[in-house]
Design a protein around this motif. Sequence first.
Motif, PDB file in Angstrom:
ATOM      1  N   GLY A  32      -2.680 -22.005  -3.583  1.00 10.01           N
ATOM      2  CA  GLY A  32      -3.755 -22.056  -4.568  1.00 10.01           C
ATOM      3  C   GLY A  32      -5.070 -22.529  -4.003  1.00 10.01           C
TER       4      GLY A  32
ATOM      5  N   GLY B 189      -0.009 -23.804 -17.930  1.00  6.85           N
ATOM      6  CA  GLY B 189       0.289 -22.600 -17.167  1.00  6.85           C
ATOM      7  C   GLY B 189       1.210 -21.699 -17.960  1.00  6.85           C
TER       8      GLY B 189
ATOM      9  N   ASN C 234      -3.177 -23.082  -9.103  1.00  7.86           N
ATOM     10  CA  ASN C 234      -1.992 -22.856  -8.268  1.00  7.86           C
ATOM     11  C   ASN C 234      -1.207 -21.638  -8.734  1.00  7.86           C
ATOM     12  N   PHE C 235      -0.590 -20.966  -7.760  1.00  5.79           N
ATOM     13  CA  PHE C 235       0.279 -19.828  -8.028  1.00  5.79           C
ATOM     14  C   PHE C 235       1.655 -20.185  -7.458  1.00  5.79           C
TER      15      PHE C 235
ATOM     16  N   LEU D 215      -4.690 -12.017  -9.685  1.00  3.84           N
ATOM     17  CA  LEU D 215      -4.228 -12.041 -11.065  1.00  3.84           C
ATOM     18  C   LEU D 215      -4.133 -10.642 -11.646  1.00  3.84           C
TER      19      LEU D 215
ATOM     20  N   PRO E 175       1.364 -18.904 -12.678  1.00  2.15           N
ATOM     21  CA  PRO E 175      -0.021 -19.322 -12.457  1.00  2.15           C
ATOM     22  C   PRO E 175      -0.346 -20.505 -13.366  1.00  2.15           C
TER      23      PRO E 175
ATOM     24  N   ILE F 145      -8.940 -14.600  -6.236  1.00  2.00           N
ATOM     25  CA  ILE F 145      -8.087 -15.076  -7.317  1.00  2.00           C
ATOM     26  C   ILE F 145      -8.012 -14.037  -8.430  1.00  2.00           C
TER      27      ILE F 145
END
Length: 234
Positions: A47, A181, A230-231, A11, A193, A7
Motif C-alpha cells: 500500500g 475496508g 492498503n491492499f 482499483l 482494500p 492506485i
Amino acid sequence: MKKLLYIILLLLSITTYSQSKGIFSKNPILNLENFDKQRVHWGYFLGFNIYDFKIDYLDTPDVDIAVKRNTGFNVGLVGNLRLHEYIDLRFEPGLYYSQRNLTYSGFTKKLDAEREVRSTYIDFPLLVKFSSLRTGNIRPYLVGGVSATLNLASNSKSIDDNYQQRFRVKPWTQNYQIGFGVDLYLEYFKFSPSIRGVFGLNDELIRDNNPNSPWTGNIKSMQSRGIFVNFTFH
C-alpha cells in the motif's frame, strides 16, 4: 500524482476482474464460502501512506512550521484470529517508508529553513476488526486499535542537532488507528482494500541542545499522523 494514478488503475483492474467473476452481480456464485470459518489465517499487504505532523506550540508563532507531505510505501504481513462470527483480532506488522519536509520561517538561508525528515517505520499494530454480514462476495468492515512504532531513521543517538542540519525524533512512538475496508471474495483468494488513519499519542521530538533553538525551542509537542491505503491479500 503518479502513485495516486497507480492506485486508481489498480482499483479499476480489481473492480473489472471482480465484475467478470460476478462479485457485483445480483445473485453471484459464492467464492471461498468457508474462508472466514478458519480459526487462524494469514495474508500480506501492500500500500501507500501519507504522513503529517501535528505541531503544538508553547507560544503562538507568527508563521507556523510548514509541513509538506509526500507519498510513501507500505508492505507487511497479516495474522488474523477469529474471535466471533463478526469479530476478529489482527496483528499486522509492517514496514512503512515516508518523508516529510519542514519549512521554518525567519531564516534567510535555505539550508537553515528546510529540514527533510525521512522515516523508516516498523509498525506493530494490534487491531480489532468488526465485520458486517456477508452479502454475496462482499463484506464491509471497520477496524481499530493501537500500535507501537519503531523509527529506524530517528537520529535519536546522534549528538548533532539542527545546528548541524540534523533533525532528531524519538525512536519509539505509540499510536491509535481507525479505518474501514471491504472484503472481496474472489475465485482463489480474498482481496481487501482499506483506508486507515493513524494518530500519534506521544511527543516525538528530541529538542536541540540549546533550549532557545529556533527549530525546537517553541514546540510543545510534535506528533505523527497519517493515512494508510492498503491492499491486503489472504
